[in-house]
Design a protein around this motif. Sequence first.
Motif, PDB file in Angstrom:
ATOM      1  N   THR A 239      17.389   0.147 -10.767  1.00  0.00           N
ATOM      2  CA  THR A 239      16.236   0.177 -11.142  1.00  0.00           C
ATOM      3  C   THR A 239      16.254  -1.011 -12.130  1.00  0.00           C
ATOM      4  O   THR A 239      17.128  -1.202 -13.138  1.00  0.00           O
ATOM      5  CB  THR A 239      15.891   1.370 -12.543  1.00  0.00           C
ATOM      6  N   LYS A 241      13.605  -3.904 -14.489  1.00  0.00           N
ATOM      7  CA  LYS A 241      12.255  -4.084 -14.896  1.00  0.00           C
ATOM      8  C   LYS A 241      12.591  -5.606 -15.852  1.00  0.00           C
ATOM      9  O   LYS A 241      13.479  -5.638 -16.687  1.00  0.00           O
ATOM     10  CB  LYS A 241      11.870  -2.952 -16.047  1.00  0.00           C
ATOM     11  N   SER A 255       8.540  -3.957 -12.309  1.00  0.00           N
ATOM     12  CA  SER A 255       9.619  -3.236 -12.092  1.00  0.00           C
ATOM     13  C   SER A 255       9.768  -2.610 -10.872  1.00  0.00           C
ATOM     14  O   SER A 255       8.915  -2.746 -10.013  1.00  0.00           O
ATOM     15  CB  SER A 255       9.710  -2.086 -13.171  1.00  0.00           C
TER      16      SER A 255
END
Lengths: 416, 154
Positions: A239, A241, A255
Amino acid sequence: MKYCLLFCGAFAALPALAQVDTTQNASMNALFGRDTTLRPPNAQLKLNMDATYDRPFLTTGKMPVSVGGYLEANTQYMQTNGVTEGFSFQMRRMTVFLAATINRRIKFLSEIEFEDGTKEINIEFAAMDIQFDQLFNLRGGIIMNPIGSFNQNHDGPKWEFIDRPLSSTRIIPSTWSNVGFGLYGKKYSRDWVWAYEAYLTNGFDDQIIANDQNRTFLPATKANQDRFEESFNGVPLITLKTALKRRKLGEIGLSWMGGVYNKFQDDGLILDERRRVDVWAVDFNTTLPTRTFITGELVWAHINVPPSYTQQFGRKQQGGWIDIVHPIRRGRMLGWNTAALNVALRVERVDYNVDKFNETGENIFDELWSVVPAISFRPSPTTVIRANYRYQWDTDLLGNPPARTAGFQFGFSTYF
Amino acid sequence: MSSNTTINRQDFLKTCGAACLGVVSFSALLTSCKSVYYAQMPVLKGNVIEVSRKEFDAVSKKGEVSIRPFILVEMKGQSFPIYLYRRSDTDYSAVLMKCSHQGNELNAHDGHLTCPAHGSEYDANGKVTEGPAEKNLTAYRVTADPQTITIHIA
Protein backbone atom coordinates in the motif's frame (compact mmCIF):
# COMPACT_ATOMS: atom_id res chain seq x y z
CA MET A 1 -5.83 -5.20 64.60
CA LYS A 2 -2.14 -4.39 64.32
CA TYR A 3 -2.15 -5.83 60.78
CA CYS A 4 -5.07 -3.56 59.88
CA LEU A 5 -3.20 -0.53 61.19
CA LEU A 6 -0.07 -1.58 59.37
CA PHE A 7 -2.02 -2.00 56.12
CA CYS A 8 -3.75 1.39 56.49
CA GLY A 9 -0.44 3.06 57.19
CA ALA A 10 1.19 1.48 54.16
CA PHE A 11 -1.76 2.43 51.94
CA ALA A 12 -1.70 6.03 53.14
CA ALA A 13 2.02 6.21 52.40
CA LEU A 14 1.67 5.07 48.78
CA PRO A 15 0.82 8.45 47.25
CA ALA A 16 3.81 9.96 48.97
CA LEU A 17 6.07 7.42 47.30
CA ALA A 18 4.76 8.39 43.91
CA GLN A 19 5.18 12.15 44.28
CA VAL A 20 7.73 13.90 42.17
CA ASP A 21 10.05 16.33 43.86
CA THR A 22 8.65 19.51 42.37
CA THR A 23 6.56 22.37 43.68
CA GLN A 24 2.91 21.65 44.14
CA ASN A 25 1.35 24.26 41.91
CA ALA A 26 -0.90 23.18 39.08
CA SER A 27 1.45 24.09 36.23
CA MET A 28 4.32 22.14 37.69
CA ASN A 29 2.04 19.18 38.38
CA ALA A 30 0.81 19.25 34.81
CA LEU A 31 4.35 19.19 33.53
CA PHE A 32 5.78 16.68 35.99
CA GLY A 33 2.72 14.46 36.34
CA ARG A 34 4.31 11.24 35.19
CA ASP A 35 7.57 9.84 33.99
CA THR A 36 7.42 8.60 30.42
CA THR A 37 11.09 7.98 29.88
CA LEU A 38 12.56 6.37 32.93
CA ARG A 39 11.17 3.97 35.46
CA PRO A 40 12.07 4.67 39.06
CA PRO A 41 14.54 2.23 40.64
CA ASN A 42 11.97 0.98 43.15
CA ALA A 43 9.70 -0.19 40.29
CA GLN A 44 12.24 -2.61 38.90
CA LEU A 45 11.32 -6.23 38.60
CA LYS A 46 12.09 -8.30 41.67
CA LEU A 47 10.55 -11.71 41.10
CA ASN A 48 8.55 -13.31 38.33
CA MET A 49 5.49 -13.35 40.57
CA ASP A 50 5.64 -9.52 40.81
CA ALA A 51 5.39 -9.06 37.06
CA THR A 52 1.59 -8.85 36.90
CA TYR A 53 1.51 -5.84 39.22
CA ASP A 54 4.78 -4.29 38.12
CA ARG A 55 3.54 -2.66 34.96
CA PRO A 56 3.80 1.02 34.12
CA PHE A 57 0.03 1.59 34.09
CA LEU A 58 -0.31 0.19 37.59
CA THR A 59 2.31 2.48 39.04
CA THR A 60 0.50 4.47 41.70
CA GLY A 61 -0.02 8.14 40.92
CA LYS A 62 1.04 7.85 37.28
CA MET A 63 -1.01 7.42 34.13
CA PRO A 64 1.28 6.86 31.19
CA VAL A 65 -1.54 5.93 28.80
CA SER A 66 -3.92 8.36 27.11
CA VAL A 67 -7.44 6.96 26.95
CA GLY A 68 -10.26 8.16 24.74
CA GLY A 69 -12.69 7.05 22.12
CA TYR A 70 -15.90 7.76 20.32
CA LEU A 71 -19.44 6.52 20.26
CA GLU A 72 -22.14 6.59 17.59
CA ALA A 73 -25.78 5.59 17.74
CA ASN A 74 -28.83 6.36 15.63
CA THR A 75 -32.41 5.60 14.73
CA GLN A 76 -33.39 4.38 11.28
CA TYR A 77 -36.60 4.08 9.27
CA MET A 78 -36.05 2.80 5.73
CA GLN A 79 -38.26 1.39 3.03
CA THR A 80 -37.43 -0.29 -0.27
CA ASN A 81 -39.99 -0.17 -3.06
CA GLY A 82 -42.63 0.67 -0.46
CA VAL A 83 -41.78 -2.23 1.86
CA THR A 84 -40.36 -1.38 5.26
CA GLU A 85 -38.94 -3.33 8.15
CA GLY A 86 -40.05 -0.55 10.49
CA PHE A 87 -38.24 1.59 12.96
CA SER A 88 -34.92 0.54 14.50
CA PHE A 89 -32.41 1.86 16.98
CA GLN A 90 -28.83 1.13 16.09
CA MET A 91 -25.73 1.20 18.22
CA ARG A 92 -23.26 1.43 15.38
CA ARG A 93 -20.03 1.40 17.26
CA MET A 94 -18.05 2.31 20.30
CA THR A 95 -14.35 2.72 19.82
CA VAL A 96 -11.73 2.98 22.53
CA PHE A 97 -8.36 4.63 21.88
CA LEU A 98 -5.31 3.85 23.95
CA ALA A 99 -2.08 5.68 23.28
CA ALA A 100 1.22 5.97 25.07
CA THR A 101 4.65 7.40 24.61
CA ILE A 102 6.98 4.55 25.42
CA ASN A 103 10.17 6.51 25.15
CA ARG A 104 11.57 9.45 23.25
CA ARG A 105 10.27 9.21 19.67
CA ILE A 106 8.67 5.82 20.33
CA LYS A 107 4.89 5.88 20.46
CA PHE A 108 2.13 3.34 20.74
CA LEU A 109 -1.33 3.96 19.31
CA SER A 110 -4.34 1.68 19.30
CA GLU A 111 -8.02 1.62 18.47
CA ILE A 112 -10.37 -1.14 19.62
CA GLU A 113 -13.81 -1.15 18.07
CA PHE A 114 -17.06 -2.70 19.30
CA GLU A 115 -19.52 -2.76 16.39
CA ASP A 116 -23.30 -3.27 16.61
CA GLY A 117 -23.16 -3.77 20.36
CA THR A 118 -20.54 -6.49 20.56
CA LYS A 119 -21.37 -8.36 17.36
CA GLU A 120 -17.93 -7.50 16.08
CA ILE A 121 -14.93 -6.69 18.24
CA ASN A 122 -11.85 -5.69 16.31
CA ILE A 123 -8.43 -4.30 16.96
CA GLU A 124 -8.59 -1.76 14.18
CA PHE A 125 -5.23 -0.25 14.88
CA ALA A 126 -2.42 -1.18 17.23
CA ALA A 127 0.95 0.03 16.13
CA MET A 128 4.28 1.17 17.43
CA ASP A 129 5.83 4.20 15.75
CA ILE A 130 9.54 4.90 15.90
CA GLN A 131 10.59 8.32 14.67
CA PHE A 132 14.04 8.65 13.15
CA ASP A 133 13.23 11.86 11.36
CA GLN A 134 10.12 13.85 10.47
CA LEU A 135 10.43 12.30 7.03
CA PHE A 136 11.29 8.82 8.20
CA ASN A 137 9.10 7.02 10.73
CA LEU A 138 8.81 3.26 11.13
CA ARG A 139 5.40 1.80 11.95
CA GLY A 140 4.60 -1.80 12.76
CA GLY A 141 1.66 -3.77 14.11
CA ILE A 142 -1.95 -3.69 13.01
CA ILE A 143 -2.15 -0.71 10.70
CA MET A 144 -4.96 0.86 8.67
CA ASN A 145 -3.92 0.65 5.03
CA PRO A 146 -3.74 4.21 3.67
CA ILE A 147 -6.00 3.72 0.65
CA GLY A 148 -8.16 6.75 -0.10
CA SER A 149 -8.99 9.11 2.73
CA PHE A 150 -11.88 7.50 4.58
CA ASN A 151 -10.19 4.28 5.68
CA GLN A 152 -7.80 6.11 7.97
CA ASN A 153 -10.08 9.05 8.71
CA HIS A 154 -13.22 7.12 9.62
CA ASP A 155 -14.02 8.44 13.11
CA GLY A 156 -17.77 8.96 13.40
CA PRO A 157 -17.71 12.46 14.94
CA LYS A 158 -15.81 13.83 11.94
CA TRP A 159 -18.72 13.21 9.56
CA GLU A 160 -22.16 14.76 9.09
CA PHE A 161 -23.55 11.47 7.79
CA ILE A 162 -24.63 8.42 9.78
CA ASP A 163 -23.75 5.82 7.13
CA ARG A 164 -20.18 5.47 5.99
CA PRO A 165 -19.59 6.27 2.30
CA LEU A 166 -20.68 3.25 0.24
CA SER A 167 -17.71 3.10 -2.13
CA SER A 168 -15.37 3.25 0.87
CA THR A 169 -17.04 0.27 2.50
CA ARG A 170 -17.99 -1.85 -0.52
CA ILE A 171 -15.01 -1.38 -2.83
CA ILE A 172 -12.42 -0.24 -0.31
CA PRO A 173 -13.33 -2.47 2.63
CA SER A 174 -13.18 0.22 5.32
CA THR A 175 -12.16 -0.18 8.02
CA TRP A 176 -9.41 -2.20 6.37
CA SER A 177 -6.69 -3.09 8.87
CA ASN A 178 -3.90 -5.61 8.51
CA VAL A 179 -0.75 -6.71 10.23
CA GLY A 180 2.35 -5.27 8.70
CA PHE A 181 5.24 -2.86 8.72
CA GLY A 182 6.10 0.26 6.84
CA LEU A 183 7.29 3.83 6.69
CA TYR A 184 5.66 7.21 6.73
CA GLY A 185 6.80 10.79 6.84
CA LYS A 186 5.79 14.40 6.47
CA LYS A 187 7.58 17.45 5.19
CA TYR A 188 6.31 20.86 6.27
CA SER A 189 7.06 24.22 4.74
CA ARG A 190 5.31 27.51 5.42
CA ASP A 191 2.19 26.78 3.35
CA TRP A 192 2.72 23.28 2.04
CA VAL A 193 2.68 19.82 3.60
CA TRP A 194 3.84 16.74 1.71
CA ALA A 195 3.29 13.29 3.19
CA TYR A 196 3.93 9.73 2.14
CA GLU A 197 3.13 6.28 3.51
CA ALA A 198 4.38 2.87 2.37
CA TYR A 199 3.41 -0.42 3.99
CA LEU A 200 3.74 -4.14 3.48
CA THR A 201 0.93 -6.06 5.14
CA ASN A 202 -1.05 -9.28 4.94
CA GLY A 203 -3.79 -8.89 2.39
CA PHE A 204 -6.80 -10.31 0.60
CA ASP A 205 -7.91 -13.91 0.20
CA ASP A 206 -10.12 -15.72 -2.33
CA GLN A 207 -13.30 -14.82 -0.44
CA ILE A 208 -13.38 -11.67 -2.56
CA ILE A 209 -14.81 -13.88 -5.34
CA ALA A 210 -16.07 -16.81 -3.23
CA ASN A 211 -18.70 -15.20 -1.01
CA ASP A 212 -22.42 -15.06 -0.37
CA GLN A 213 -22.83 -11.81 -2.34
CA ASN A 214 -22.52 -13.58 -5.72
CA ARG A 215 -20.31 -10.80 -6.97
CA THR A 216 -16.74 -9.63 -6.61
CA PHE A 217 -16.81 -8.12 -3.15
CA LEU A 218 -13.55 -7.06 -1.51
CA PRO A 219 -14.97 -6.62 2.04
CA ALA A 220 -15.77 -10.37 2.17
CA THR A 221 -12.10 -10.96 2.91
CA LYS A 222 -12.58 -9.41 6.36
CA ALA A 223 -14.35 -12.60 7.44
CA ASN A 224 -10.97 -14.33 7.40
CA GLN A 225 -9.89 -14.03 11.03
CA ASP A 226 -6.60 -15.77 10.22
CA ARG A 227 -5.31 -12.72 8.34
CA PHE A 228 -3.89 -11.37 11.59
CA GLU A 229 -2.01 -14.62 12.10
CA GLU A 230 -0.72 -15.53 8.66
CA SER A 231 -0.90 -14.39 5.08
CA PHE A 232 -3.35 -16.36 2.94
CA ASN A 233 -0.80 -16.87 0.17
CA GLY A 234 2.50 -15.58 1.52
CA VAL A 235 2.59 -12.54 -0.76
CA PRO A 236 2.50 -9.15 0.99
CA LEU A 237 -0.08 -6.54 0.06
CA ILE A 238 1.68 -3.29 -0.87
CA THR A 239 0.00 0.00 0.00
CA LEU A 240 1.44 3.35 -1.08
CA LYS A 241 0.04 6.80 -0.56
CA THR A 242 1.23 10.32 -1.15
CA ALA A 243 -0.62 13.50 -0.28
CA LEU A 244 -0.02 17.17 -0.87
CA LYS A 245 -1.72 19.86 1.16
CA ARG A 246 -1.76 23.59 0.69
CA ARG A 247 -2.79 25.40 3.83
CA LYS A 248 -6.14 27.21 3.66
CA LEU A 249 -6.76 25.71 0.23
CA GLY A 250 -7.00 21.93 0.38
CA GLU A 251 -5.41 18.54 0.04
CA ILE A 252 -5.13 15.91 -2.65
CA GLY A 253 -4.02 12.34 -2.10
CA LEU A 254 -3.11 9.52 -4.47
CA SER A 255 -2.97 5.95 -3.24
CA TRP A 256 -2.54 2.43 -4.53
CA MET A 257 -2.92 -0.94 -2.91
CA GLY A 258 -2.08 -4.16 -4.71
CA GLY A 259 -1.30 -7.79 -4.14
CA VAL A 260 -2.16 -11.39 -4.89
CA TYR A 261 -5.45 -12.69 -3.50
CA ASN A 262 -5.50 -16.37 -4.47
CA LYS A 263 -3.61 -19.37 -3.11
CA PHE A 264 -1.47 -20.05 -6.17
CA GLN A 265 0.68 -22.71 -4.59
CA ASP A 266 0.40 -25.12 -1.71
CA ASP A 267 3.08 -27.44 -0.34
CA GLY A 268 5.31 -26.48 -3.27
CA LEU A 269 2.68 -27.40 -5.87
CA ILE A 270 1.58 -24.72 -8.33
CA LEU A 271 -2.23 -24.53 -8.21
CA ASP A 272 -2.98 -21.49 -10.33
CA GLU A 273 -1.44 -18.32 -11.73
CA ARG A 274 -0.97 -15.43 -9.32
CA ARG A 275 -4.21 -13.47 -9.46
CA ARG A 276 -3.90 -9.85 -8.47
CA VAL A 277 -6.21 -7.31 -6.94
CA ASP A 278 -5.25 -3.66 -7.42
CA VAL A 279 -7.06 -0.67 -5.99
CA TRP A 280 -6.33 2.97 -6.86
CA ALA A 281 -7.84 5.96 -5.10
CA VAL A 282 -7.83 9.73 -5.38
CA ASP A 283 -9.03 11.76 -2.44
CA PHE A 284 -9.39 15.50 -2.06
CA ASN A 285 -10.75 18.14 0.26
CA THR A 286 -11.01 21.90 0.13
CA THR A 287 -12.66 24.76 1.97
CA LEU A 288 -14.23 27.50 -0.12
CA PRO A 289 -14.14 31.18 0.94
CA THR A 290 -17.81 30.74 1.96
CA ARG A 291 -16.52 28.19 4.58
CA THR A 292 -18.15 25.41 2.59
CA PHE A 293 -16.16 22.24 3.08
CA ILE A 294 -15.95 19.81 0.17
CA THR A 295 -14.38 16.40 0.49
CA GLY A 296 -14.48 13.31 -1.68
CA GLU A 297 -12.88 10.13 -2.86
CA LEU A 298 -12.79 8.23 -6.13
CA VAL A 299 -11.78 4.58 -6.29
CA TRP A 300 -11.01 2.07 -9.04
CA ALA A 301 -10.37 -1.64 -8.53
CA HIS A 302 -9.04 -4.27 -10.93
CA ILE A 303 -9.46 -7.92 -10.00
CA ASN A 304 -8.01 -10.81 -11.98
CA VAL A 305 -11.02 -13.16 -11.79
CA PRO A 306 -10.52 -16.74 -13.11
CA PRO A 307 -12.13 -17.34 -16.55
CA SER A 308 -14.21 -20.14 -15.02
CA TYR A 309 -16.22 -17.47 -13.17
CA THR A 310 -19.24 -16.00 -14.95
CA GLN A 311 -19.45 -12.39 -16.08
CA GLN A 312 -21.46 -11.37 -13.03
CA PHE A 313 -18.19 -11.34 -11.07
CA GLY A 314 -16.74 -7.92 -11.80
CA ARG A 315 -13.22 -7.68 -13.18
CA LYS A 316 -13.32 -3.91 -12.73
CA GLN A 317 -15.10 -1.86 -10.10
CA GLN A 318 -15.32 1.85 -9.54
CA GLY A 319 -17.07 4.27 -7.26
CA GLY A 320 -16.83 7.47 -5.36
CA TRP A 321 -18.49 9.98 -3.13
CA ILE A 322 -18.48 13.70 -2.55
CA ASP A 323 -19.60 15.49 0.61
CA ILE A 324 -20.50 19.18 0.65
CA VAL A 325 -20.90 20.69 4.12
CA HIS A 326 -21.96 24.30 4.54
CA PRO A 327 -22.20 25.99 7.95
CA ILE A 328 -25.33 28.12 8.04
CA ARG A 329 -24.62 29.36 11.55
CA ARG A 330 -21.56 29.27 13.79
CA GLY A 331 -20.80 30.63 17.22
CA ARG A 332 -22.70 30.69 20.50
CA MET A 333 -25.87 28.59 20.42
CA LEU A 334 -27.91 27.15 23.32
CA GLY A 335 -25.08 28.01 25.71
CA TRP A 336 -22.33 26.32 23.68
CA ASN A 337 -19.67 28.78 22.57
CA THR A 338 -18.27 26.96 19.54
CA ALA A 339 -21.45 25.46 18.12
CA ALA A 340 -22.23 25.05 14.44
CA LEU A 341 -25.34 24.30 12.42
CA ASN A 342 -24.59 22.73 9.04
CA VAL A 343 -26.47 21.64 5.97
CA ALA A 344 -24.79 18.91 3.97
CA LEU A 345 -25.20 16.77 0.90
CA ARG A 346 -23.55 13.51 -0.07
CA VAL A 347 -23.71 12.06 -3.57
CA GLU A 348 -22.24 8.60 -4.02
CA ARG A 349 -21.96 5.83 -6.54
CA VAL A 350 -20.76 2.23 -6.57
CA ASP A 351 -20.37 0.21 -9.76
CA TYR A 352 -19.58 -3.40 -8.82
CA ASN A 353 -19.06 -4.44 -12.44
CA VAL A 354 -17.63 -2.03 -15.00
CA ASP A 355 -18.00 -4.18 -18.09
CA LYS A 356 -20.21 -5.27 -20.97
CA PHE A 357 -21.81 -8.64 -21.64
CA ASN A 358 -19.73 -10.58 -24.17
CA GLU A 359 -22.82 -11.90 -25.93
CA THR A 360 -24.78 -8.68 -26.43
CA GLY A 361 -22.27 -5.88 -25.88
CA GLU A 362 -24.70 -4.30 -23.43
CA ASN A 363 -23.68 -2.77 -20.13
CA ILE A 364 -23.47 -4.98 -17.05
CA PHE A 365 -25.16 -2.80 -14.45
CA ASP A 366 -24.90 -4.08 -10.82
CA GLU A 367 -24.53 -0.55 -9.53
CA LEU A 368 -26.08 2.00 -7.22
CA TRP A 369 -26.50 5.72 -6.84
CA SER A 370 -27.34 7.46 -3.61
CA VAL A 371 -28.12 11.01 -2.52
CA VAL A 372 -28.14 11.96 1.15
CA PRO A 373 -29.13 15.46 2.27
CA ALA A 374 -28.39 16.17 5.94
CA ILE A 375 -28.70 18.68 8.73
CA SER A 376 -26.20 18.52 11.56
CA PHE A 377 -25.74 20.41 14.78
CA ARG A 378 -22.37 20.47 16.49
CA PRO A 379 -22.35 21.76 20.08
CA SER A 380 -18.59 21.53 19.72
CA PRO A 381 -16.31 20.26 16.94
CA THR A 382 -16.02 16.85 18.63
CA THR A 383 -19.75 16.11 18.93
CA VAL A 384 -22.29 15.92 16.14
CA ILE A 385 -26.07 15.42 16.23
CA ARG A 386 -27.22 14.65 12.71
CA ALA A 387 -30.35 13.97 10.69
CA ASN A 388 -30.06 12.32 7.26
CA TYR A 389 -32.51 11.46 4.51
CA ARG A 390 -31.21 8.75 2.20
CA TYR A 391 -32.49 8.11 -1.31
CA GLN A 392 -30.82 5.22 -3.12
CA TRP A 393 -31.24 3.47 -6.49
CA ASP A 394 -29.90 -0.10 -6.71
CA THR A 395 -29.78 -1.50 -10.25
CA ASP A 396 -29.30 -5.21 -10.78
CA LEU A 397 -26.97 -6.96 -13.21
CA LEU A 398 -29.36 -6.80 -16.16
CA GLY A 399 -30.41 -3.20 -15.76
CA ASN A 400 -33.98 -3.81 -14.65
CA PRO A 401 -35.76 -0.80 -13.09
CA PRO A 402 -33.87 0.02 -9.89
CA ALA A 403 -34.94 -0.88 -6.38
CA ARG A 404 -35.62 2.44 -4.69
CA THR A 405 -34.69 2.78 -1.04
CA ALA A 406 -35.56 5.84 0.99
CA GLY A 407 -35.68 6.68 4.64
CA PHE A 408 -34.74 8.83 7.58
CA GLN A 409 -31.90 8.46 10.04
CA PHE A 410 -31.30 10.50 13.16
CA GLY A 411 -28.39 10.04 15.51
CA PHE A 412 -25.30 11.37 17.19
CA SER A 413 -21.61 10.70 17.38
CA THR A 414 -19.17 12.05 19.91
CA TYR A 415 -15.62 11.70 21.05
CA PHE A 416 -15.28 11.07 24.77
CA MET B 1 0.31 -29.11 -11.99
CA SER B 2 4.02 -28.62 -11.63
CA SER B 3 6.35 -28.25 -8.72
CA ASN B 4 9.16 -26.43 -10.53
CA THR B 5 9.48 -22.69 -10.38
CA THR B 6 11.94 -21.07 -12.77
CA ILE B 7 13.16 -17.54 -13.15
CA ASN B 8 14.50 -16.21 -16.43
CA ARG B 9 17.62 -14.09 -16.81
CA GLN B 10 15.69 -10.85 -17.38
CA ASP B 11 13.60 -11.28 -14.23
CA PHE B 12 16.72 -12.19 -12.24
CA LEU B 13 18.56 -9.05 -13.39
CA LYS B 14 15.50 -6.88 -12.75
CA THR B 15 15.12 -8.25 -9.23
CA CYS B 16 18.82 -7.82 -8.44
CA GLY B 17 18.80 -4.28 -9.84
CA ALA B 18 15.74 -3.30 -7.81
CA ALA B 19 17.22 -4.82 -4.65
CA CYS B 20 20.53 -2.97 -5.10
CA LEU B 21 18.75 0.29 -5.82
CA GLY B 22 16.57 -0.22 -2.75
CA VAL B 23 19.52 -0.92 -0.47
CA VAL B 24 21.44 2.12 -1.75
CA SER B 25 18.41 4.44 -1.44
CA PHE B 26 17.53 3.12 2.01
CA SER B 27 21.10 3.58 3.23
CA ALA B 28 21.23 7.12 1.84
CA LEU B 29 17.91 7.90 3.48
CA LEU B 30 19.04 6.55 6.84
CA THR B 31 22.33 8.42 6.82
CA SER B 32 20.62 11.69 5.89
CA CYS B 33 18.21 11.41 8.83
CA LYS B 34 18.37 14.31 11.24
CA SER B 35 16.52 13.22 14.31
CA VAL B 36 14.44 15.61 16.37
CA TYR B 37 16.87 17.24 18.81
CA TYR B 38 16.33 17.12 22.57
CA ALA B 39 18.11 19.73 24.68
CA GLN B 40 21.07 18.07 26.34
CA MET B 41 21.43 20.20 29.46
CA PRO B 42 18.14 21.79 30.52
CA VAL B 43 18.19 22.96 34.15
CA LEU B 44 15.17 23.20 36.44
CA LYS B 45 15.41 26.14 38.83
CA GLY B 46 12.27 26.51 40.92
CA ASN B 47 9.49 27.33 38.49
CA VAL B 48 11.64 27.90 35.42
CA ILE B 49 13.59 25.69 33.03
CA GLU B 50 16.78 27.17 31.64
CA VAL B 51 18.18 26.06 28.30
CA SER B 52 21.49 27.17 26.86
CA ARG B 53 21.19 29.15 23.64
CA LYS B 54 23.91 26.92 22.16
CA GLU B 55 21.43 24.04 22.10
CA PHE B 56 20.02 25.61 18.92
CA ASP B 57 23.39 25.35 17.13
CA ALA B 58 23.67 22.29 14.91
CA VAL B 59 27.28 21.53 13.97
CA SER B 60 27.79 19.36 10.89
CA LYS B 61 30.67 16.90 10.46
CA LYS B 62 32.45 19.55 8.36
CA GLY B 63 32.16 22.00 11.24
CA GLU B 64 29.49 24.16 9.63
CA VAL B 65 27.07 25.64 12.14
CA SER B 66 23.39 25.97 11.32
CA ILE B 67 20.52 27.09 13.54
CA ARG B 68 17.87 24.56 14.52
CA PRO B 69 14.34 25.91 14.02
CA PHE B 70 13.16 24.18 17.19
CA ILE B 71 14.34 21.90 19.98
CA LEU B 72 12.48 19.70 22.44
CA VAL B 73 12.99 20.09 26.18
CA GLU B 74 12.34 17.04 28.31
CA MET B 75 13.63 16.56 31.82
CA LYS B 76 13.41 13.51 34.00
CA GLY B 77 9.92 13.18 35.40
CA GLN B 78 8.35 15.44 32.78
CA SER B 79 4.99 14.18 31.49
CA PHE B 80 5.37 15.54 27.94
CA PRO B 81 8.22 17.33 26.17
CA ILE B 82 8.15 21.09 25.64
CA TYR B 83 8.41 22.33 22.04
CA LEU B 84 10.75 25.34 22.07
CA TYR B 85 10.52 27.25 18.79
CA ARG B 86 12.91 29.96 17.63
CA ARG B 87 11.09 32.83 15.92
CA SER B 88 14.17 35.06 15.95
CA ASP B 89 17.36 35.49 17.92
CA THR B 90 15.47 37.10 20.80
CA ASP B 91 11.97 35.71 20.33
CA TYR B 92 11.01 32.15 21.31
CA SER B 93 7.78 30.29 22.01
CA ALA B 94 7.28 27.22 24.18
CA VAL B 95 4.29 24.86 24.27
CA LEU B 96 3.56 21.53 25.95
CA MET B 97 3.39 18.70 23.38
CA LYS B 98 0.16 17.25 24.78
CA CYS B 99 -2.75 17.20 22.35
CA SER B 100 -5.71 19.05 23.83
CA HIS B 101 -8.09 16.56 22.20
CA GLN B 102 -7.27 13.29 23.97
CA GLY B 103 -3.91 13.85 25.59
CA ASN B 104 -1.70 12.11 23.06
CA GLU B 105 1.91 13.20 22.60
CA LEU B 106 2.38 15.32 19.48
CA ASN B 107 4.92 15.04 16.67
CA ALA B 108 7.15 18.06 16.17
CA HIS B 109 7.85 19.70 12.82
CA ASP B 110 9.34 23.03 11.78
CA GLY B 111 6.67 25.52 12.85
CA HIS B 112 3.93 22.91 13.30
CA LEU B 113 2.86 20.18 15.69
CA THR B 114 0.71 17.25 14.58
CA CYS B 115 -1.15 14.56 16.48
CA PRO B 116 -0.63 11.04 15.11
CA ALA B 117 -3.87 9.85 16.74
CA HIS B 118 -6.58 11.93 15.05
CA GLY B 119 -4.75 14.43 12.88
CA SER B 120 -5.10 17.59 14.97
CA GLU B 121 -2.58 20.26 14.04
CA TYR B 122 -1.19 23.27 15.85
CA ASP B 123 1.14 26.12 14.93
CA ALA B 124 4.33 26.89 16.83
CA ASN B 125 2.40 29.06 19.31
CA GLY B 126 0.11 26.14 20.16
CA LYS B 127 -2.91 27.55 18.30
CA VAL B 128 -5.22 24.93 16.75
CA THR B 129 -5.01 24.98 12.96
CA GLU B 130 -6.80 21.67 12.31
CA GLY B 131 -9.39 19.74 14.36
CA PRO B 132 -10.71 17.68 16.02
CA ALA B 133 -8.82 19.48 18.82
CA GLU B 134 -10.65 22.56 20.03
CA LYS B 135 -8.38 24.05 22.67
CA ASN B 136 -4.96 25.53 22.10
CA LEU B 137 -1.93 23.91 23.69
CA THR B 138 -0.55 24.90 27.08
CA ALA B 139 1.87 27.73 26.30
CA TYR B 140 4.65 29.04 28.52
CA ARG B 141 6.20 32.49 28.73
CA VAL B 142 9.75 32.51 27.41
CA THR B 143 12.49 35.05 28.04
CA ALA B 144 15.96 35.08 26.54
CA ASP B 145 19.30 36.67 27.35
CA PRO B 146 22.55 36.28 25.33
CA GLN B 147 23.40 32.96 27.02
CA THR B 148 20.18 31.41 28.26
CA ILE B 149 16.58 30.83 27.22
CA THR B 150 14.22 30.65 30.20
CA ILE B 151 10.88 28.84 30.08
CA HIS B 152 8.55 30.04 32.84
CA ILE B 153 6.43 27.07 33.89
CA ALA B 154 4.31 28.88 36.46
